[in-house]
Write a protein that holds these residues in place. Structure first.
Motif, PDB file in Angstrom:
ATOM      1  N   ASP A 115     -10.070  -4.929   9.680  1.00 16.16           N
ATOM      2  CA  ASP A 115      -8.920  -4.047   9.863  1.00 16.16           C
ATOM      3  C   ASP A 115      -8.888  -3.405  11.245  1.00 16.16           C
ATOM      4  O   ASP A 115      -8.086  -2.515  11.507  1.00 16.16           O
ATOM      5  CB  ASP A 115      -8.877  -2.977   8.766  1.00 16.16           C
ATOM      6  CG  ASP A 115     -10.029  -1.993   8.839  1.00 16.16           C
ATOM      7  OD1 ASP A 115     -10.979  -2.218   9.612  1.00 16.16           O
ATOM      8  OD2 ASP A 115      -9.980  -0.984   8.113  1.00 16.16           O
ATOM      9  N   CYS A 119      -6.912   1.940   0.563  1.00 22.17           N
ATOM     10  CA  CYS A 119      -5.547   1.562   0.167  1.00 22.17           C
ATOM     11  C   CYS A 119      -5.322   1.955  -1.278  1.00 22.17           C
ATOM     12  O   CYS A 119      -6.267   2.029  -2.057  1.00 22.17           O
ATOM     13  CB  CYS A 119      -5.338   0.056   0.310  1.00 22.17           C
ATOM     14  SG  CYS A 119      -5.212  -0.522   2.000  1.00 22.17           S
ATOM     15  N   HIS A 131      -4.566  -1.464   8.040  1.00 22.40           N
ATOM     16  CA  HIS A 131      -4.928  -2.179   6.815  1.00 22.40           C
ATOM     17  C   HIS A 131      -4.232  -3.528   6.683  1.00 22.40           C
ATOM     18  O   HIS A 131      -4.619  -4.338   5.848  1.00 22.40           O
ATOM     19  CB  HIS A 131      -4.621  -1.315   5.590  1.00 22.40           C
ATOM     20  CG  HIS A 131      -3.167  -1.233   5.290  1.00 22.40           C
ATOM     21  ND1 HIS A 131      -2.649  -1.644   4.090  1.00 22.40           N
ATOM     22  CD2 HIS A 131      -2.116  -0.828   6.039  1.00 22.40           C
ATOM     23  CE1 HIS A 131      -1.334  -1.460   4.115  1.00 22.40           C
ATOM     24  NE2 HIS A 131      -1.003  -0.968   5.276  1.00 22.40           N
ATOM     25  N   HIS A 148      -2.199   2.927   7.632  1.00 17.48           N
ATOM     26  CA  HIS A 148      -1.638   2.356   6.407  1.00 17.48           C
ATOM     27  C   HIS A 148      -0.119   2.260   6.547  1.00 17.48           C
ATOM     28  O   HIS A 148       0.365   1.933   7.615  1.00 17.48           O
ATOM     29  CB  HIS A 148      -2.050   3.193   5.192  1.00 17.48           C
ATOM     30  CG  HIS A 148      -3.509   3.062   4.885  1.00 17.48           C
ATOM     31  ND1 HIS A 148      -4.002   2.101   4.047  1.00 17.48           N
ATOM     32  CD2 HIS A 148      -4.571   3.764   5.339  1.00 17.48           C
ATOM     33  CE1 HIS A 148      -5.320   2.214   3.979  1.00 17.48           C
ATOM     34  NE2 HIS A 148      -5.699   3.219   4.754  1.00 17.48           N
ATOM     35  N   ARG A 204      -7.527   0.961  13.736  1.00 15.11           N
ATOM     36  CA  ARG A 204      -7.529   0.397  12.380  1.00 15.11           C
ATOM     37  C   ARG A 204      -6.098   0.244  11.888  1.00 15.11           C
ATOM     38  O   ARG A 204      -5.258   1.092  12.151  1.00 15.11           O
ATOM     39  CB  ARG A 204      -8.252   1.321  11.399  1.00 15.11           C
ATOM     40  CG  ARG A 204      -9.716   1.399  11.604  1.00 15.11           C
ATOM     41  CD  ARG A 204     -10.380   2.215  10.497  1.00 15.11           C
ATOM     42  NE  ARG A 204     -11.771   2.427  10.835  1.00 15.11           N
ATOM     43  CZ  ARG A 204     -12.724   1.527  10.672  1.00 15.11           C
ATOM     44  NH1 ARG A 204     -12.429   0.356  10.137  1.00 15.11           N
ATOM     45  NH2 ARG A 204     -13.965   1.777  11.022  1.00 15.11           N
ATOM     46  N   CYS A 264       0.848  -1.182   0.000  1.00 19.77           N
ATOM     47  CA  CYS A 264       0.000   0.000   0.000  1.00 19.77           C
ATOM     48  C   CYS A 264       0.891   1.242   0.000  1.00 19.77           C
ATOM     49  O   CYS A 264       1.830   1.343   0.770  1.00 19.77           O
ATOM     50  CB  CYS A 264      -0.899   0.003   1.220  1.00 19.77           C
ATOM     51  SG  CYS A 264      -1.939   1.462   1.340  1.00 19.77           S
TER      52      CYS A 264
END
Length: 118
Positions: free
Chosen positions: A47, A113, A63, A18, A61, A11
């Motif tokens: 997630d 993403c 990813h 992320h 969260r 990502c």
């Protein structure tokens, strides 16, 4: 357990939850190690990762929760959380960037993403 497959790498998005932004990681590592608090990884659904910080449960969260759970299973569930930079260090050597995860509060809408270098 998680219902998201492990290994969701690549990502290119460098926002909370992320890929870890190198500047945030560097600033975090420039701070004393004592600023990171021990937490326990309890599990994940999709997630959303649940951490125990003392008697408090926190949800964030990420990813790549499957990879996070895999690393925590191998290294032990006790990990370090830098609350200021929202970074989770899974292994005992926090300078191992491969085991650092960016977190976003679970009550915030996730960013999508984007494929890329991550």
């Amino acid at each position: 357990m998680t219902d998201r497959p492990a290994g969701r790498q690549g990502c290119a998005v460098r926002v909370a939850g992320h890929a870890v932004h190198p500047t945030r990681l560097r600033r975090c590592l420039d701070r004393p190690a004592a600023t990171r608090v021990p937490v326990v990884v309890l599990g994940a659904v999709g997630d959303v990762v649940t951490l125990a910080c003392g008697a408090e449960l926190r949800r964030y969260r990420n990813h790549d929760s499957g990879r996070l759970l895999s690393l925590a299973a191998g290294a032990g569930p006790r990990v370090l959380l830098d609350e200021r930079y929202a970074l989770l260090f899974v292994r005992t050597g926090p300078r191992d960037a491969g085991s650092v995860f960016s977190l976003q509060p679970a009550d915030h809408l996730p960013h999508p993403c984007a494929p890329g270098g991550g």
